[in-house]
Design a protein around this motif. Structure first.
Motif, mmCIF file in Angstrom:
data_model
loop_
_atom_site.group_PDB
_atom_site.id
_atom_site.type_symbol
_atom_site.label_atom_id
_atom_site.label_comp_id
_atom_site.label_asym_id
_atom_site.label_seq_id
_atom_site.Cartn_x
_atom_site.Cartn_y
_atom_site.Cartn_z
ATOM 1 N N ASP A 27 14.728 -5.238 17.725
ATOM 2 C CA ASP A 27 15.734 -6.284 17.815
ATOM 3 C C ASP A 27 16.341 -6.567 16.437
ATOM 4 O OD1 ASP A 27 17.258 -8.556 18.311
ATOM 5 O OD2 ASP A 27 15.525 -9.858 18.632
ATOM 6 N N VAL A 29 17.952 -9.044 15.322
ATOM 7 C CA VAL A 29 17.720 -10.417 14.875
ATOM 8 C C VAL A 29 16.387 -10.489 14.114
ATOM 9 C CG1 VAL A 29 17.286 -12.780 15.642
ATOM 10 C CG2 VAL A 29 19.146 -11.464 16.664
ATOM 11 N N THR A 30 15.370 -9.874 14.660
ATOM 12 C CA THR A 30 14.070 -9.836 13.999
ATOM 13 C C THR A 30 14.141 -9.013 12.719
ATOM 14 O OG1 THR A 30 12.983 -10.019 16.144
ATOM 15 C CG2 THR A 30 11.631 -9.234 14.315
ATOM 16 N N LEU A 134 15.482 -16.542 10.398
ATOM 17 C CA LEU A 134 16.851 -16.089 10.195
ATOM 18 C C LEU A 134 17.724 -17.184 9.586
ATOM 19 C CD1 LEU A 134 18.651 -13.604 10.820
ATOM 20 C CD2 LEU A 134 19.175 -14.669 13.005
ATOM 21 N N THR A 140 22.854 -16.814 12.028
ATOM 22 C CA THR A 140 22.514 -17.255 13.379
ATOM 23 C C THR A 140 22.258 -16.040 14.257
ATOM 24 O OG1 THR A 140 24.789 -17.205 14.192
ATOM 25 C CG2 THR A 140 24.026 -19.273 13.150
ATOM 26 N N ARG A 141 21.511 -16.274 15.321
ATOM 27 C CA ARG A 141 21.257 -15.201 16.295
ATOM 28 C C ARG A 141 22.577 -14.619 16.807
ATOM 29 N NH1 ARG A 141 17.809 -13.053 19.844
ATOM 30 N NH2 ARG A 141 16.000 -14.157 19.062
ATOM 31 N N GLU A 145 23.700 -10.751 16.523
ATOM 32 C CA GLU A 145 23.937 -10.006 17.765
ATOM 33 C C GLU A 145 25.352 -9.460 17.823
ATOM 34 O OE1 GLU A 145 22.656 -12.706 20.829
ATOM 35 O OE2 GLU A 145 20.562 -12.069 20.610
#
Length: 161
Positions: A27, A29-30, A134, A140-141, A145
């Motif tokens: 992912d 985000v991670t 994050l 931000t996510r 993304e």
């Protein structure tokens, strides 16, 4: 020593025609939170104060651009020379995932490999799990993304397979 012109643009399968490439999917985000944490800790050795938002903005740009190039290069790799491995194969369930990965690349998984696995994945004694956030880096996510939208589409396919 500077690399020869054009060398960085060669695909590994051009240089090593019998190679099987493993693309481990995680992912973004991670990955961004973890990577920014790594950069922060590296910079803290020599820079005070560390610009956390600057780290986030810089590395979001660089890593998303690198992923775009990676996806373009991937299109030129013969499918039979590419193994897609979800991060969970090795991260959350290595006892199941490591044998799967060996099978996918045509390598035997032996009892000796299985016996060595617990020591290979064990956290060193006295250490604690590294945590990261994050938002600490001004990201931000949704922003991450969006920057990795094309990759996330591919990763969703890999996770379904």
């Amino acid at each position: 020593m500077a690399p020869r012109a054009g060398l960085h643009r060669r695909l590994p399968v051009t240089v090593f025609p019998d190679a099987t490439l493993v693309w481990c999917h995680r992912d973004p985000v991670t990955v961004m939170a973890s990577f920014c944490s790594l950069i922060e800790h590296g910079m803290a050795v020599s820079s005070r104060p560390v610009d956390l938002a600057g780290i986030g903005a810089t590395w979001l740009e660089l890593l998303s651009r690198a992923m775009t190039r990676g996806l373009a290069a991937r299109a030129a790799i013969p499918p039979e020379q590419l193994v897609d491995a979800p991060y969970s194969w090795l991260g959350s369930d290595p006892a199941t995932g490591a044998p799967k990965l060996h099978a996918a690349v045509g390598a035997p998984w032996t009892e000796a490999d299985a016996a060595r696995l617990p020591a290979a994945v064990a956290r060193p004694k006295g250490t604690r799990r590294h945590t990261y956030d994050l938002s600490r880096y001004g990201l931000t996510r949704a922003e991450v993304e969006s920057a990795f939208a094309d990759y996330n589409a591919l990763r969703a396919e890999v996770d379904r397979a």
